[in-house]
Design a protein around this motif. Structure first.
Motif, PDB file in Angstrom:
ATOM      1  N   UNK A   1     -29.580  29.513 -60.998  1.00 28.62           N
ATOM      2  CA  UNK A   1     -30.294  30.630 -60.269  1.00 28.62           C
ATOM      3  C   UNK A   1     -29.103  31.176 -59.239  1.00 28.62           C
ATOM      4  N   UNK A   2     -29.184  32.597 -59.065  1.00 26.73           N
ATOM      5  CA  UNK A   2     -28.217  33.391 -58.341  1.00 26.73           C
ATOM      6  C   UNK A   2     -28.937  33.831 -57.120  1.00 26.73           C
ATOM      7  N   UNK A   3     -28.288  34.189 -56.100  1.00 30.06           N
ATOM      8  CA  UNK A   3     -28.822  34.761 -54.832  1.00 30.06           C
ATOM      9  C   UNK A   3     -27.622  35.547 -54.408  1.00 30.06           C
ATOM     10  N   UNK A   4     -28.207  36.742 -53.855  1.00 35.61           N
ATOM     11  CA  UNK A   4     -27.144  37.920 -53.142  1.00 35.61           C
ATOM     12  C   UNK A   4     -27.945  38.347 -51.910  1.00 35.61           C
ATOM     13  N   UNK A   5     -27.160  38.501 -50.914  1.00 33.25           N
ATOM     14  CA  UNK A   5     -27.628  38.863 -49.506  1.00 33.25           C
ATOM     15  C   UNK A   5     -27.207  40.398 -49.157  1.00 33.25           C
ATOM     16  N   UNK A  17     -31.943  38.541 -52.816  1.00 33.05           N
ATOM     17  CA  UNK A  17     -32.424  38.761 -54.120  1.00 33.05           C
ATOM     18  C   UNK A  17     -32.271  37.387 -54.801  1.00 33.05           C
ATOM     19  N   UNK A  18     -32.992  36.916 -55.533  1.00 28.50           N
ATOM     20  CA  UNK A  18     -32.580  35.826 -56.273  1.00 28.50           C
ATOM     21  C   UNK A  18     -33.100  36.044 -57.825  1.00 28.50           C
ATOM     22  N   UNK A  19     -32.516  35.360 -58.540  1.00 27.11           N
ATOM     23  CA  UNK A  19     -32.883  35.630 -60.038  1.00 27.11           C
ATOM     24  C   UNK A  19     -31.989  34.678 -60.999  1.00 27.11           C
ATOM     25  N   UNK A  20     -32.301  34.550 -62.226  1.00 27.63           N
ATOM     26  CA  UNK A  20     -31.614  33.633 -62.925  1.00 27.63           C
ATOM     27  C   UNK A  20     -30.414  33.882 -63.321  1.00 27.63           C
ATOM     28  N   UNK A  21     -29.994  35.210 -63.284  1.00 26.05           N
ATOM     29  CA  UNK A  21     -28.576  35.638 -63.479  1.00 26.05           C
ATOM     30  C   UNK A  21     -28.128  37.026 -62.797  1.00 26.05           C
ATOM     31  N   UNK A  22     -26.703  37.535 -62.941  1.00 26.36           N
ATOM     32  CA  UNK A  22     -26.328  38.319 -62.363  1.00 26.36           C
ATOM     33  C   UNK A  22     -26.958  39.659 -62.564  1.00 26.36           C
ATOM     34  N   UNK A  23     -27.584  39.916 -64.030  1.00 23.11           N
ATOM     35  CA  UNK A  23     -28.162  40.970 -64.523  1.00 23.11           C
ATOM     36  C   UNK A  23     -29.505  41.136 -63.686  1.00 23.11           C
ATOM     37  N   UNK A  53     -20.032  38.259 -54.210  1.00 26.54           N
ATOM     38  CA  UNK A  53     -20.576  37.896 -53.035  1.00 26.54           C
ATOM     39  C   UNK A  53     -22.103  37.342 -53.641  1.00 26.54           C
ATOM     40  N   UNK A  54     -22.226  37.230 -54.965  1.00 24.68           N
ATOM     41  CA  UNK A  54     -23.306  36.562 -55.667  1.00 24.68           C
ATOM     42  C   UNK A  54     -23.115  35.178 -55.688  1.00 24.68           C
ATOM     43  N   UNK A  55     -24.056  33.990 -55.224  1.00 22.80           N
ATOM     44  CA  UNK A  55     -23.765  32.773 -55.279  1.00 22.80           C
ATOM     45  C   UNK A  55     -24.720  32.079 -56.200  1.00 22.80           C
ATOM     46  N   UNK A  56     -24.541  30.900 -56.424  1.00 21.07           N
ATOM     47  CA  UNK A  56     -25.217  30.049 -57.347  1.00 21.07           C
ATOM     48  C   UNK A  56     -26.147  29.091 -56.333  1.00 21.07           C
ATOM     49  N   UNK A  57     -27.360  29.163 -56.678  1.00 25.62           N
ATOM     50  CA  UNK A  57     -28.287  28.212 -55.861  1.00 25.62           C
ATOM     51  C   UNK A  57     -29.081  27.177 -56.497  1.00 25.62           C
TER      52      UNK A  57
END
Length: 57
Positions: A1-5, A17-23, A53-57
């Protein structure tokens, strides 16, 4: 899971935002940037900044 603030790029913005991938992150963040911040074009520099700045959570 990916996360971006968004606040990591736009100080004071509390959107995350959270999503399975950067897309998936970009699919959420681009409309948010346009609607909330008036950013109608994602430049290569902005894209690179967001990706960094996208992190893996």
């Amino acid at each position: 899971m990916k996360r971006f603030a968004c606040g990591d790029v736009i100080p004071g913005c509390n959107a995350t935002f959270t999503a399975a991938d950067e897309a998936g992150i970009f699919a959420q963040a681009v409309p948010h940037a346009a609607a909330e911040h008036g950013i109608d074009e994602v430049t290569p520099e902005l894209e690179a900044t967001v990706r960094s700045l996208i992190s893996t959570v």
